[in-house]
Design a protein around this motif. Sequence first.
Motif, mmCIF file in Angstrom:
data_model
loop_
_atom_site.group_PDB
_atom_site.id
_atom_site.type_symbol
_atom_site.label_atom_id
_atom_site.label_comp_id
_atom_site.label_asym_id
_atom_site.label_seq_id
_atom_site.Cartn_x
_atom_site.Cartn_y
_atom_site.Cartn_z
ATOM 1 N N LEU A 152 0.829 -1.205 0.000
ATOM 2 C CA LEU A 152 0.000 0.000 0.000
ATOM 3 C C LEU A 152 0.862 1.252 0.000
ATOM 4 C CD1 LEU A 152 -2.786 1.316 0.061
ATOM 5 C CD2 LEU A 152 -2.719 1.139 2.547
ATOM 6 N N SER A 153 1.941 1.213 0.732
ATOM 7 C CA SER A 153 2.858 2.353 0.734
ATOM 8 C C SER A 153 3.467 2.566 -0.643
ATOM 9 C CB SER A 153 3.949 2.135 1.785
ATOM 10 O OG SER A 153 4.837 3.210 1.808
ATOM 11 N N ALA B 174 2.049 1.611 -3.462
ATOM 12 C CA ALA B 174 0.966 1.988 -4.378
ATOM 13 C C ALA B 174 0.610 3.462 -4.263
ATOM 14 C CB ALA B 174 -0.273 1.141 -4.098
ATOM 15 N N THR B 175 0.848 4.053 -3.118
ATOM 16 C CA THR B 175 0.540 5.474 -2.946
ATOM 17 C C THR B 175 1.650 6.372 -3.460
ATOM 18 O OG1 THR B 175 1.370 5.402 -0.674
ATOM 19 C CG2 THR B 175 -0.994 5.108 -0.992
ATOM 20 N N ALA C 255 -4.507 -1.118 -1.932
ATOM 21 C CA ALA C 255 -3.351 -0.942 -2.812
ATOM 22 C C ALA C 255 -3.736 -1.149 -4.272
ATOM 23 C CB ALA C 255 -2.232 -1.907 -2.413
ATOM 24 N N CYS D 168 -5.976 1.758 -5.375
ATOM 25 C CA CYS D 168 -5.206 2.997 -5.514
ATOM 26 C C CYS D 168 -4.523 3.051 -6.872
ATOM 27 C CB CYS D 168 -4.182 3.088 -4.382
ATOM 28 S SG CYS D 168 -3.135 4.540 -4.445
ATOM 29 N N ARG D 169 -3.872 1.977 -7.246
ATOM 30 C CA ARG D 169 -3.207 1.933 -8.554
ATOM 31 C C ARG D 169 -4.213 1.893 -9.700
ATOM 32 N NH1 ARG D 169 1.609 3.964 -9.010
ATOM 33 N NH2 ARG D 169 3.130 2.925 -7.729
#
Length: 185
Positions: free
Chosen positions: A49-50, A52-53, A95, A98-99
Amino acid sequence: PQGAQLPLLFWLMSGLHQLLLPAGLSDLLLFPVTSALCGALALLATWLLSRATGNDRESALAAGLMLLCSLLFPFFAHFMGPPPLATALTLLSLACLCRGWQSASTSLLLPLGFVLAGLAGLTGGLAYMALPPLTSLVWLLWRLRLGRAQRLDAVIGFLLMLLVIAVWLLALIILVEADTYLQSV
């Protein structure tokens, strides 16, 4: 009590039991392996997730280390219950979403993100399933990209999330004649 009735954690434990059974270790290691696997999946999901952001590798590593060093994570990784797995699936869903929302073209990330949200719902309940779509809605409103939600991959993904839950509910209604179980869920 509601989370204990949702099936995904028990399906995972059944699969691990079958893997550990030939070695004769299923009775001894089933619970520790399951909890460690769910904790490791939550740690990996935090890193993903980190990334992906838009954070670099060092920031993603720092996010994972912060989770690893928090006071709650050692209990979280050794807790035998649905929340670690549901949290990991929710973070993986976030994640992917987000992408997927950031890409202009259709991709498999949005359907995968919505399916993971449905699986998180089958693990931890409605709150885990509702968080990724609601977060997506807030992001789409914030970025003024509601038209992106009308593309085929987003619609298919949302329908797949509903289908995951619907198939489980239909299987409960048709195969398991447990009225009290369905009412308690």
